[in-house]
Enzyme design. Structure first.
Site, PDB file in Angstrom:
ATOM      1  N   THR A 123      -7.990 -11.463 -16.803  1.00 31.87           N
ATOM      2  CA  THR A 123      -8.708 -12.768 -16.388  1.00 31.87           C
ATOM      3  C   THR A 123      -7.726 -13.300 -15.166  1.00 31.87           C
ATOM      4  O   THR A 123      -6.783 -13.065 -15.121  1.00 31.87           O
ATOM      5  CB  THR A 123      -8.448 -14.015 -17.609  1.00 31.87           C
ATOM      6  OG1 THR A 123      -9.030 -15.002 -17.019  1.00 31.87           O
ATOM      7  CG2 THR A 123      -7.187 -13.995 -18.284  1.00 31.87           C
ATOM      8  N   TYR A 147      -4.010 -19.271 -23.064  1.00 37.18           N
ATOM      9  CA  TYR A 147      -5.137 -18.063 -22.931  1.00 37.18           C
ATOM     10  C   TYR A 147      -4.300 -17.354 -21.704  1.00 37.18           C
ATOM     11  O   TYR A 147      -4.406 -15.945 -21.716  1.00 37.18           O
ATOM     12  CB  TYR A 147      -6.460 -18.747 -22.498  1.00 37.18           C
ATOM     13  CG  TYR A 147      -7.438 -17.631 -22.137  1.00 37.18           C
ATOM     14  CD1 TYR A 147      -7.889 -16.782 -22.911  1.00 37.18           C
ATOM     15  CD2 TYR A 147      -7.905 -17.476 -20.780  1.00 37.18           C
ATOM     16  CE1 TYR A 147      -8.866 -15.628 -22.580  1.00 37.18           C
ATOM     17  CE2 TYR A 147      -8.827 -16.710 -20.313  1.00 37.18           C
ATOM     18  CZ  TYR A 147      -9.138 -15.791 -21.152  1.00 37.18           C
ATOM     19  OH  TYR A 147     -10.113 -14.736 -21.005  1.00 37.18           O
TER      20      TYR A 147
END
Length: 336
Positions: A123, A147
């Site tokens: 990501t 995250y």
């Protein structure tokens, strides 16, 4: 670069949004493919007919060993994990468990079974708030939420594992993924999804009353945050090409951004939704969210220079049209 050998691939999280599109891309290109998914956020209907679906956990070493043996797995595409950034701040240990600890178990099982190729769903959150945009892969990485850290830790585990064992890997850092399969075989189906385009098309179909716009005072053209949106099917095709590259160069690993290198503001996206759907949606203007960068746009030079990747759907209106078509189809699936 094209490998003439299409090896069996196991897709983790293959019943989820991006994973199911990767399964379709692999199947369309003639690769043998199987799926493992615990169906906590995925849907069995998203797995195509003829693709084996193993319902279970990616940390289940015995199950993985059985899958590898039954399927002759030679490559893994790893999508399983948790992806909601605000939730990761509220419940960080869930993210370190699902995204890091379980990835470690999956990598360990792959090493034990001699699975030589690994593609990881990473990501742009690994960059945190970038000092410069567009963002290149070698930019400083300082995630601002659990995250992002959970994904960056897995990237590091893969790098260390590839240095110690007969495995190569590709980490693909996604920017904002949106849209749906043009043939309407899959799309974003998760209830309560937080991605802007998904939220906006839900509002356009009456499933939400409005769309919140967080922050109107950024140093951007219209004051709202700018993001790089990539069509999920173009992203899926990048995974297949990356796998071909790993097979062609067994001793070489890759880390690449996945985006178009073009940013759109929140208001530009909402204007596009209004235009495509002809269903104007109500906008609620809210304060900035902590940690949101003003702009997050990829520099896709590396992926364009490494793979023969030619995006087919790099058009915001088209991305939204496909997302809207899937939203209508999803209503039919749930009613049926």
């Amino acid at each position: 670069m094209q490998s003439d050998k299409r090896v069996p691939v196991l897709v983790t999280g293959g019943a989820g949004y991006i994973g199911s599109h990767a399964v379709l891309a692999l199947q369309d290109a003639g690769w043998p493919v199987a799926v493992i998914d615990n169906l906590s956020t995925g849907f069995a209907f998203a797995v195509p007919d003829g693709v084996p679906l193993y319902e279970g956990d990616i940390a289940d070493a015995d199950l993985l060993a059985r899958i590898f043996a039954e399927c002759g797995t030679k490559a893994i595409m790893h999508f399983a994990g948790s992806v909601v950034v605000p939730e990761s701040v509220k419940n960080p240990l869930k993210y370190y468990e699902n995204n890091t600890v379980k990835s470690r178990a999956l990598i360990d099982a792959a090493v034990r079974a001699g699975v030589p190729h690994f593609i990881f769903s990473s990501t742009a959150a690994t960059y945190g708030i970038p000092e410069e945009t567009p963002v290149v892969e070698d930019a400083h990485k300082s995630p601002i939420n659990p995250y992002g850290w959970s994904k960056l830790m897995t990237e590091q585990m893969l790098a260390d594992t590839a240095a110690a064992h007969a495995m190569n890997y590709c980490a693909l850092r996604y920017f904002n993924v949106a849209g749906a399969d043009p043939q309407q075989r899959s799309g974003q189906s998760t209830a309560g999804a937080t991605h802007l385009i998904k939220v906006a098309v839900e509002a356009a179909t009456g499933k939400r009353e409005s769309v919140s716009v967080y922050g109107t005072d950024y140093e951007t053209a219209d004051g709202t945050g700018v993001r790089d949106y990539i069509h999920v099917s173009d992203l899926a095709s990048a995974h297949v090409l990356a796998l071909e590259q790993l097979l062609a160069e067994p001793g070489h690993s890759l880390t690449m951004n996945c985006g178009y290198g073009r940013g759109y503001s929140v208001l530009e996206v909402l204007d596009s939704v209004d235009r495509v759907t002809n269903r104007p949606i109500q906008r609620r203007f809210e304060p900035r969210r902590a940690g949101d960068p003003a702009a997050l746009v990829s520099d896709p030079s590396r992926i364009r220079g490494t793979l023969p990747w030619e995006p087919q759907y790099a058009d915001l209106d088209l991305i939204i049209r496909h997302a809207m078509q899937w939203e209508d189809r999803l209503s039919e699936i749930r009613q049926g």
